[in-house]
Design an enzyme around this catalytic site. Sequence first.
Site, mmCIF file in Angstrom:
data_model
loop_
_atom_site.group_PDB
_atom_site.id
_atom_site.type_symbol
_atom_site.label_atom_id
_atom_site.label_comp_id
_atom_site.label_asym_id
_atom_site.label_seq_id
_atom_site.Cartn_x
_atom_site.Cartn_y
_atom_site.Cartn_z
ATOM 1 N N SER A 43 36.167 55.945 33.464
ATOM 2 C CA SER A 43 35.708 57.098 34.335
ATOM 3 C C SER A 43 35.448 58.405 33.363
ATOM 4 O O SER A 43 34.731 59.402 33.584
ATOM 5 C CB SER A 43 36.662 57.316 35.366
ATOM 6 O OG SER A 43 36.523 56.358 36.264
ATOM 7 N N ILE A 86 30.999 45.042 29.333
ATOM 8 C CA ILE A 86 29.563 45.330 29.282
ATOM 9 C C ILE A 86 28.657 44.342 29.863
ATOM 10 O O ILE A 86 28.764 43.311 29.579
ATOM 11 C CB ILE A 86 29.156 45.587 27.846
ATOM 12 C CG1 ILE A 86 30.030 46.716 27.234
ATOM 13 C CG2 ILE A 86 27.358 45.888 27.747
ATOM 14 C CD1 ILE A 86 29.970 48.148 27.875
ATOM 15 N N GLN A 138 34.793 39.127 59.060
ATOM 16 C CA GLN A 138 35.674 39.277 60.242
ATOM 17 C C GLN A 138 35.058 38.831 61.339
ATOM 18 O O GLN A 138 35.469 37.864 62.139
ATOM 19 C CB GLN A 138 35.939 40.627 60.462
ATOM 20 C CG GLN A 138 36.985 41.005 61.608
ATOM 21 C CD GLN A 138 38.253 40.338 61.235
ATOM 22 O OE1 GLN A 138 38.801 40.127 59.989
ATOM 23 N NE2 GLN A 138 39.243 39.929 62.094
ATOM 24 N N GLU A 175 29.496 51.772 37.257
ATOM 25 C CA GLU A 175 28.513 52.980 37.198
ATOM 26 C C GLU A 175 29.064 54.280 37.868
ATOM 27 O O GLU A 175 28.546 54.960 38.341
ATOM 28 C CB GLU A 175 27.260 52.774 37.737
ATOM 29 C CG GLU A 175 26.703 51.648 36.827
ATOM 30 C CD GLU A 175 24.926 51.437 37.013
ATOM 31 O OE1 GLU A 175 24.417 52.593 37.126
ATOM 32 O OE2 GLU A 175 24.490 50.362 37.040
#
Lengths: 385, 265, 401
Positions: A131, A156, A336, A363
């Site tokens: 990040s 990667i 569910q 990303e």
Amino acid sequence: MDYFLSEEQMMIKELARQIAVEKIVPVRQELDEKEEFPWEIMRVLAGSDLFGLFIPEEFGGLGKGSLELTLAVEELSAACLGVSTTYAANALGTYPILLFGTPEQKQKYLPDIAAGKRLVAFGLTEANAGSDAGGIQTTARLEGGHYVLNGTKQWITNGGEAEIYTVIAMSDKSKGPRGASAFVVEKDTPGFSFGKKERKMGIRASATRELVFEDCRIPRENILGREGMGFIVAMKTLDSSRVGVGAQGVGVAQGAFDEAIKFTRSRVQFGHPIIAFQAIQHMLADMATEIEAARALVYHTARYMDSGANDVTKVSAMAKLFATDMAMRVTTNAVQVMGGSGYMREYPVEKMMRDAKILQIYEGTNQIQRNVIAQNLIKEAAKAK
Amino acid sequence: MRIAVCIKQVPDTAEVKINRETGTLVREGVPSIINPYDMHAIEAALGLRDALGGKVTAITMGPPQAEAALREAISMGVDDGLLVTGREFAGADTLATSRALSGAIRAIGADLIVCGKQAIDGDTAQVGPEVAEFLDIPHVSYVRKIIEAEIDHEARGSIKVERLMDEGVDVVQAELPALITVVRELNTPRLPSLRGKINAKKTEIKKLSAAEIGLTPEVVGFNGSPTQVKKIFTPAPRCGRRVLEGGLEEQVEALVKELMEKKCL
Amino acid sequence: MPLKVEKNVCSGCGACITVCPYDAIKMEGGKAEIGEYCQLCQACLTACAEGAIKEYKGDLEKPGQADLSAYKGVWVFAEQRGGKVAPVAFELLGEGGKLAGQRGVELCAVLFGATRQEARELVRRGADKVYFCDDEIFTNFEDEPNAGLLASLINEHRPEIVLAGATAIGRSFLPRVAARLKTGLTADCTGLEIEPETGNLIQTRPAYGGNIMASILSPGTRPQMATVRPKVMKPGRCDDSRQGEIIEVKAGEFRRSRAKVLASIREEEGAMKVNLQEADVIISGGRGLKGKEGFQMLRELAVLLGGTVGASRAAVDEGWIPYCHQVGQTGKTVAPKLYIACGISGAVQHLVGMQSSDIIVAINKNPEAPIFNVATYGIVGDLNEILPLLIRKLKERKNGR
């Protein structure tokens, strides 16, 4: 609903769906279980011209834009996120060349990419730079006519399978983020190797590896843009690709929703198909509504990008954030409503739920997306004064 | 090499269901597709063109809506399409169909003609060999592998193939021009490409009537068909169905006993 | 006959549109209109409650051959493989004998490329005459010599009916003969009879993937030609005392062949031939087998029963077994005495390929599987339990005997 797509856009959607239904759905479970890279499907995509979608016609592509890529990614994602991740990561790796490459660089790489002959990967993330892209430790030292790369890129996508890598490395560590540069590295360059294939929770058809650079010498002309522009290259690339992740969210959610509808119509409990019960109906109604909302945002963002707009950071972050959080909810709820069956590997929704999780992470995590959105809000507010 | 592919638009029988009460086919909402065997014929033709150069023309006989099948073939990479159409062709049996198709092929010229083994609606497998006979060229049925094909500048050439027979395989070499009919094993048909799809929208489909291929209405369609359908009926349901009872072991025992009695063992 | 809607009778209910398998009927101005896509299947005719749909005779009479009565006799093309007459030829002689009896004509066989001994066998099986050519051009099967010589013999002797097996050979070259003679040919027939009033041959065959049956006539041309599905007709009785004439013919100009067989490879899988169409017992497997390994049990069963192994398209597509084993619409159509379907759900495409088997045994874990609708005997349960049990029981029987 009519999404006001052009005839060609409809064709792209149709073609991607045909590939999804005929070539991906029959093998997705096996690809997931064997963690097998989908080479066969990549060849089909190449034959269908879909790799050339967003590449200009002068370089052998079809010269289409973000919306067209979004439509293709969405349809592939409805079948298998592992496959669509491989396809989308190829686009991600191509953007630095498309946005910042010289005419020579474009001529050298784009035609092969458009034809699907060579696969691309984007190398940004490192052990200490996820990040926080500013924490990059891979270095690129200029030595005569060459840059010498040292360091390791982590997680990667398409690593080891791709032949072309666009890599961000520090050409001048002392300058911090302004000391980063972007490079093209080809697979067989001496000093460039790969770590072992990562074992993941989901998107197992896609390959994720370390890129290891040990005194890897690349020609000086392989730099993308100027020295010091690496960070900008990375940010612009992510600006371009984020909406694609949003499209993956819409696709996988739609895929899970379709399974849920099919199942709830046929599963009988207490003498009725379970779709007759309000508890189920309300869940399905919420799922469908959220999917449409996300699709509207994703399509609109793509169209805005295609209009040539510059300020796409905020809205593309919103599209990625909203569509992928939605995808996690919808795939979870698909499991569910299908109950025990949903949890079993005989049905595809458990895989979709495992796969969907990555969308909130890669990303730029959705927390980072919120930061990006907030930063832009602050900027806008300041400007408005 | 000039290659002609004969294709047929058929209802997708995978989608056809039988109404159990009336015993009739439920045709509503069933899409029309290119006969699945013909998809393999298209792939074979495209593969040969890609390897040897030349041109592939898809030909079909049918109503105006059969044009969709030709456009689909073009989206896969076929160069152009030819539609043999007109009221006079309606009600054709295999002989009349073959006569019309061979006339169209003669009109455009071809070194190799590729057909699917049979169409899934009629299942006759007769049109391919009949077309070859009308054109007075050799044919090879049930081709499962194309070993090699060659052609020189004067269109002299040959094609060497493997032919699937009931008890094995023959290696057959045919002089060109020739016709082959192909089986599913031969290849995996490619999907359309985006460029192909765009091209398919734009390409003009050439249409030929009976007169344009030099045939009179008496020899095509219903009038030119020696066979006639006398009646159509649904097969009688099977009878003598027996549900076996008891535990698995008892059921298997009962089955073996039944089969013994019926002299199946 | 072409079909027409009588507009004043048509109520515009659309029932015909629903039943039309070819999408050939459209509603125009509230009335049904039969378009050019019509295949004359007549499904609409039975569906129309008002009786508004009628057959009508075309304006043009068909250009038939002048004198149909000049054609006499029933011919059977006796195909040979490796010098031996194929069993289907005996079935055709059995059926052809009946037809010849009804028409009061002789039954002839045509044999290209085997021995005189085989020709005599055809006489024993019912042929009054055998046109026999032992030219070596017929050693391997090539279409042109077979088509050329047969067409020439037909032109010379003018039989009214010509039958061949609906085998790889028959279905490949007989269309050439029909096209050369400009006569009708009906493929893959399962029933033949003489129409009493006219003496025409009624040829019944499955159409539309076996979902419907069609009866076909060739009223205006001769000979009436048909290929007949193997294993459907009963073979003629063998009678050693039968006398018949063997007429040798020369291949002559018909030796020309532009498609030459360079090699002929008989495929054998282990000790078992994969000639599904001539097997008496077929053990077929589908997706329920779960993998290649599942077929091992079927092979064991097949050896015990003296049968061969078949498969559904699903199993072939999965790559568990080669395509030559596939039964169904896109594979082989079979009619053995005993068909055991293991883990096959019974998609229409599979059913049409095997539903004329004498006895069908279905084993499937899903009691709702459509395969049970055509099964003579059904067992619901797990293959992995049932098959070993069946194998054990069969072995016990075998050893007990």
